[in-house]
Design a protein around this motif. Structure first.
Motif, PDB file in Angstrom:
ATOM      1  N   ILE A 130       0.829  -1.206   0.000  1.00 32.20           N
ATOM      2  CA  ILE A 130       0.000   0.000   0.000  1.00 32.20           C
ATOM      3  C   ILE A 130       0.862   1.254   0.000  1.00 32.20           C
ATOM      4  CG2 ILE A 130      -1.688   1.331   1.322  1.00 32.20           C
ATOM      5  CD1 ILE A 130      -2.766  -1.399   2.356  1.00 32.20           C
ATOM      6  N   VAL A 131       1.929   1.239   0.801  1.00 25.69           N
ATOM      7  CA  VAL A 131       2.821   2.403   0.854  1.00 25.69           C
ATOM      8  C   VAL A 131       3.493   2.624  -0.497  1.00 25.69           C
ATOM      9  CG1 VAL A 131       4.966   3.309   1.847  1.00 25.69           C
ATOM     10  CG2 VAL A 131       3.237   2.290   3.331  1.00 25.69           C
ATOM     11  N   ALA A 132       3.957   1.544  -1.119  1.00 26.59           N
ATOM     12  CA  ALA A 132       4.604   1.667  -2.427  1.00 26.59           C
ATOM     13  C   ALA A 132       3.635   2.248  -3.457  1.00 26.59           C
ATOM     14  CB  ALA A 132       5.110   0.304  -2.895  1.00 26.59           C
ATOM     15  N   SER A 133       2.378   1.790  -3.423  1.00 30.76           N
ATOM     16  CA  SER A 133       1.368   2.305  -4.351  1.00 30.76           C
ATOM     17  C   SER A 133       1.098   3.783  -4.095  1.00 30.76           C
ATOM     18  CB  SER A 133       0.067   1.506  -4.198  1.00 30.76           C
ATOM     19  OG  SER A 133      -0.966   2.053  -4.988  1.00 30.76           O
ATOM     20  N   ARG A 134       1.010   4.167  -2.830  1.00 31.55           N
ATOM     21  CA  ARG A 134       0.730   5.560  -2.478  1.00 31.55           C
ATOM     22  C   ARG A 134       1.860   6.484  -2.932  1.00 31.55           C
ATOM     23  NH1 ARG A 134      -1.330   6.416   3.534  1.00 31.55           N
ATOM     24  NH2 ARG A 134      -2.749   4.812   2.739  1.00 31.55           N
ATOM     25  N   LEU A 135       3.098   6.055  -2.711  1.00 27.16           N
ATOM     26  CA  LEU A 135       4.238   6.875  -3.121  1.00 27.16           C
ATOM     27  C   LEU A 135       4.337   6.961  -4.645  1.00 27.16           C
ATOM     28  CD1 LEU A 135       6.964   5.680  -0.567  1.00 27.16           C
ATOM     29  CD2 LEU A 135       5.502   7.714  -0.443  1.00 27.16           C
ATOM     30  N   GLU A 136       3.983   5.877  -5.323  1.00 26.22           N
ATOM     31  CA  GLU A 136       4.003   5.885  -6.793  1.00 26.22           C
ATOM     32  C   GLU A 136       2.992   6.875  -7.341  1.00 26.22           C
ATOM     33  OE1 GLU A 136       3.262   2.803 -10.557  1.00 26.22           O
ATOM     34  OE2 GLU A 136       3.293   2.050  -8.496  1.00 26.22           O
ATOM     35  N   ARG A 137       1.844   6.989  -6.689  1.00 25.57           N
ATOM     36  CA  ARG A 137       0.809   7.924  -7.130  1.00 25.57           C
ATOM     37  C   ARG A 137       1.296   9.372  -7.067  1.00 25.57           C
ATOM     38  NH1 ARG A 137      -3.795   6.538  -3.167  1.00 25.57           N
ATOM     39  NH2 ARG A 137      -4.704   8.464  -4.007  1.00 25.57           N
ATOM     40  N   GLN A 138       2.238   9.654  -6.165  1.00 30.63           N
ATOM     41  CA  GLN A 138       2.741  11.017  -6.003  1.00 30.63           C
ATOM     42  C   GLN A 138       3.500  11.512  -7.228  1.00 30.63           C
ATOM     43  OE1 GLN A 138       5.021  11.114  -2.371  1.00 30.63           O
ATOM     44  NE2 GLN A 138       3.281  10.581  -1.086  1.00 30.63           N
ATOM     45  N   ALA A 139       3.848  10.596  -8.126  1.00 31.79           N
ATOM     46  CA  ALA A 139       4.591  10.970  -9.333  1.00 31.79           C
ATOM     47  C   ALA A 139       3.827  11.970 -10.193  1.00 31.79           C
ATOM     48  CB  ALA A 139       4.926   9.721 -10.153  1.00 31.79           C
ATOM     49  N   ILE A 140       2.512  12.007 -10.083  1.00 31.13           N
ATOM     50  CA  ILE A 140       1.745  12.942 -10.911  1.00 31.13           C
ATOM     51  C   ILE A 140       2.085  14.394 -10.579  1.00 31.13           C
ATOM     52  CG2 ILE A 140      -0.158  11.310 -11.173  1.00 31.13           C
ATOM     53  CD1 ILE A 140      -1.791  13.091  -9.259  1.00 31.13           C
ATOM     54  N   LEU A 141       2.577  14.638  -9.361  1.00 29.50           N
ATOM     55  CA  LEU A 141       2.913  16.003  -8.956  1.00 29.50           C
ATOM     56  C   LEU A 141       4.252  16.463  -9.522  1.00 29.50           C
ATOM     57  CD1 LEU A 141       1.825  15.964  -5.197  1.00 29.50           C
ATOM     58  CD2 LEU A 141       0.545  16.825  -7.175  1.00 29.50           C
ATOM     59  N   HIS A 142       5.008  15.532 -10.070  1.00 26.51           N
ATOM     60  CA  HIS A 142       6.351  15.854 -10.545  1.00 26.51           C
ATOM     61  C   HIS A 142       6.521  15.635 -12.045  1.00 26.51           C
ATOM     62  CE1 HIS A 142       7.303  16.034  -6.290  1.00 26.51           C
ATOM     63  NE2 HIS A 142       6.820  14.808  -6.146  1.00 26.51           N
ATOM     64  N   ARG A 143       5.423  15.356 -12.733  1.00 27.01           N
ATOM     65  CA  ARG A 143       5.512  15.176 -14.179  1.00 27.01           C
ATOM     66  C   ARG A 143       5.558  16.539 -14.876  1.00 27.01           C
ATOM     67  NH1 ARG A 143      -0.595  12.707 -14.510  1.00 27.01           N
ATOM     68  NH2 ARG A 143      -1.738  14.697 -14.630  1.00 27.01           N
ATOM     69  N   ARG A 144       5.741  16.526 -16.174  1.00 26.64           N
ATOM     70  CA  ARG A 144       5.933  17.774 -16.926  1.00 26.64           C
ATOM     71  C   ARG A 144       4.699  18.678 -16.824  1.00 26.64           C
ATOM     72  NH1 ARG A 144       5.545  19.605 -22.324  1.00 26.64           N
ATOM     73  NH2 ARG A 144       4.579  17.644 -22.975  1.00 26.64           N
ATOM     74  N   ARG A 145       3.523  18.106 -16.870  1.00 27.55           N
ATOM     75  CA  ARG A 145       2.297  18.881 -16.734  1.00 27.55           C
ATOM     76  C   ARG A 145       1.481  18.329 -15.566  1.00 27.55           C
ATOM     77  NH1 ARG A 145       0.183  19.764 -23.003  1.00 27.55           N
ATOM     78  NH2 ARG A 145       1.986  20.993 -23.715  1.00 27.55           N
ATOM     79  N   PRO A 146       1.831  18.728 -14.360  1.00 24.78           N
ATOM     80  CA  PRO A 146       1.142  18.192 -13.180  1.00 24.78           C
ATOM     81  C   PRO A 146      -0.224  18.829 -12.992  1.00 24.78           C
ATOM     82  CG  PRO A 146       2.683  19.879 -12.510  1.00 24.78           C
ATOM     83  CD  PRO A 146       2.879  19.688 -13.994  1.00 24.78           C
ATOM     84  N   PRO A 147      -1.101  18.171 -12.260  1.00 20.51           N
ATOM     85  CA  PRO A 147      -2.383  18.798 -11.937  1.00 20.51           C
ATOM     86  C   PRO A 147      -2.177  19.912 -10.910  1.00 20.51           C
ATOM     87  CG  PRO A 147      -2.134  16.769 -10.710  1.00 20.51           C
ATOM     88  CD  PRO A 147      -0.965  16.835 -11.663  1.00 20.51           C
ATOM     89  N   GLN A 148      -3.103  20.829 -10.859  1.00 23.23           N
ATOM     90  CA  GLN A 148      -3.108  21.830  -9.793  1.00 23.23           C
ATOM     91  C   GLN A 148      -3.717  21.158  -8.571  1.00 23.23           C
ATOM     92  OE1 GLN A 148      -1.992  25.034 -10.086  1.00 23.23           O
ATOM     93  NE2 GLN A 148      -2.429  25.546  -7.960  1.00 23.23           N
ATOM     94  N   LEU A 149      -2.956  21.109  -7.484  1.00 24.55           N
ATOM     95  CA  LEU A 149      -3.446  20.495  -6.254  1.00 24.55           C
ATOM     96  C   LEU A 149      -3.684  21.584  -5.219  1.00 24.55           C
ATOM     97  CD1 LEU A 149      -4.094  18.160  -4.321  1.00 24.55           C
ATOM     98  CD2 LEU A 149      -1.640  17.998  -3.832  1.00 24.55           C
ATOM     99  N   ILE A 150      -4.923  21.687  -4.763  1.00 25.65           N
ATOM    100  CA  ILE A 150      -5.271  22.629  -3.703  1.00 25.65           C
ATOM    101  C   ILE A 150      -5.739  21.789  -2.519  1.00 25.65           C
ATOM    102  CG2 ILE A 150      -6.644  24.645  -3.066  1.00 25.65           C
ATOM    103  CD1 ILE A 150      -7.161  25.026  -6.112  1.00 25.65           C
ATOM    104  N   ALA A 151      -4.897  21.738  -1.487  1.00 25.23           N
ATOM    105  CA  ALA A 151      -5.186  20.906  -0.325  1.00 25.23           C
ATOM    106  C   ALA A 151      -5.554  21.779   0.866  1.00 25.23           C
ATOM    107  CB  ALA A 151      -3.976  20.040   0.012  1.00 25.23           C
ATOM    108  N   VAL A 152      -6.657  21.454   1.501  1.00 22.86           N
ATOM    109  CA  VAL A 152      -7.076  22.133   2.722  1.00 22.86           C
ATOM    110  C   VAL A 152      -7.077  21.105   3.851  1.00 22.86           C
ATOM    111  CG1 VAL A 152      -8.939  23.369   3.896  1.00 22.86           C
ATOM    112  CG2 VAL A 152      -8.464  23.827   1.478  1.00 22.86           C
ATOM    113  N   LEU A 153      -6.340  21.406   4.925  1.00 27.92           N
ATOM    114  CA  LEU A 153      -6.211  20.491   6.053  1.00 27.92           C
ATOM    115  C   LEU A 153      -6.714  21.170   7.326  1.00 27.92           C
ATOM    116  CD1 LEU A 153      -3.882  19.724   3.964  1.00 27.92           C
ATOM    117  CD2 LEU A 153      -2.681  18.762   5.930  1.00 27.92           C
ATOM    118  N   ASP A 154      -7.400  20.406   8.134  1.00 27.48           N
ATOM    119  CA  ASP A 154      -7.727  20.897   9.459  1.00 27.48           C
ATOM    120  C   ASP A 154      -6.441  20.952  10.279  1.00 27.48           C
ATOM    121  OD1 ASP A 154     -10.397  21.098  11.366  1.00 27.48           O
ATOM    122  OD2 ASP A 154      -8.621  20.428  12.457  1.00 27.48           O
TER     123      ASP A 154
END
Length: 266
Positions: A130-154
């Motif tokens: 599960i950890v390996a899968s979660r870390l692999e998903r983070q690759a989208i933030l470092h690709r050439r055209r990443p999504p805009q991520l707006i995170a709101v945390l309590d």
């Protein structure tokens, strides 16, 4: 599309054309736009259970397409809900993510990710996977055209201790600060003094797709729910605006995260 096979998509397309319906007419019957139908048929977005159920219900197929999707889920290594969401996550142009209990998965360190799985629910092999899968998903933030991520945390997310893990929260807070320097990543904190607010009802994510349509995700202890019906997504989008307005601006949020990191270092 990877986990959603070409066979299922082709069956959907053949069923529509065999019924003599255009994509617009087919979508109108099941409560989706023609562009949504097109995106599903071409693999641009995966068919969700809601989508398949709408097809089966409107055309009285006896549950044919929902069974196809469930069959694929049994063959897939990942849970069905995660398999579906990962596809949306990869294709999204914008992700609006509210978290009440944890740092968003795309922003977690490896140590923090492991800590979220502690407690005996998973064995060591499952945790590693599960950890390996979660870390692999983070690759989208470092690709050439990443999504805009707006995170709101309590703010409680930052201040919740992880027992017997010295330095973990310092590392995680510093990681958040570093990520928040990127133009495509915004991290906002709802401060404790905001008191009671609408976000306390639970976490959710809204993904905006390349065609402008949106799909949402929310989960609890037992299951995850996908929402792609336009009226329901619109309700969540309204909730997002209310929650976002409770959060601190970007710069003030970063300063608060730094302050919390220092408190964990003491």
């Amino acid at each position: 599309m990877g986990t959603v096979t070409d066979y299922v998509l082709e069956e959907l397309r053949l069923f529509r054309t065999g019924s003599g319906l255009s994509q617009d007419d087919f979508g109108r019957g099941i409560g989706y736009s023609g562009s949504h139908v097109s995106s599903v048929e071409t693999g641009g977005r995966p068919p969700t259970k809601e989508y398949m159920r709408a097809v089966d219900t409107h055309h009285q197929t006896g549950g044919r397409f929902l069974r196809m999707l469930d069959g694929l889920a049994r063959l897939d290594a990942e849970p069905a809900w995660l398999r579906e969401w990962i596809e949306f996550e990869r294709e999204a142009t914008t992700l609006r993510w509210f978290e009440l209990a944890y740092v968003p998965g795309l922003l977690q360190t490896e140590r923090y990710a492991r800590a979220t799985l502690a407690g005996g629910r998973f064995d060591a092999e499952d945790v590693d996977r599960i950890v390996a899968s979660r870390l692999e998903r983070q690759a989208i933030l470092h690709r050439r055209r990443p999504p805009q991520l707006i995170a709101v945390l309590d703010e409680a997310v930052l201040r919740r201790p992880v027992l017997d893990q010295p330095g973990l929260m310092v590392e995680q807070c510093e990681h958040l600060v570093q990520l928040a320097t990127a133009e495509h990543i915004q991290v906002h904190i709802v401060p404790t003094d905001a008191g009671m607010y609408l976000g306390l009802a639970g976490q959710f994510i809204i993904a905006e797709m390349p065609d402008g349509e949106r799909v949402a995700h929310a989960d609890n202890q037992l299951t995850a729910q996908f929402v792609d019906a336009p009226t329901d997504v619109a309700k969540l989008a309204k909730t997002w605006e209310i929650v976002r307005n409770e959060a601190l601006p970007r710069r003030q949020s970063t300063e608060l995260i730094k302050e919390v990191a220092k408190s964990w270092a003491c």
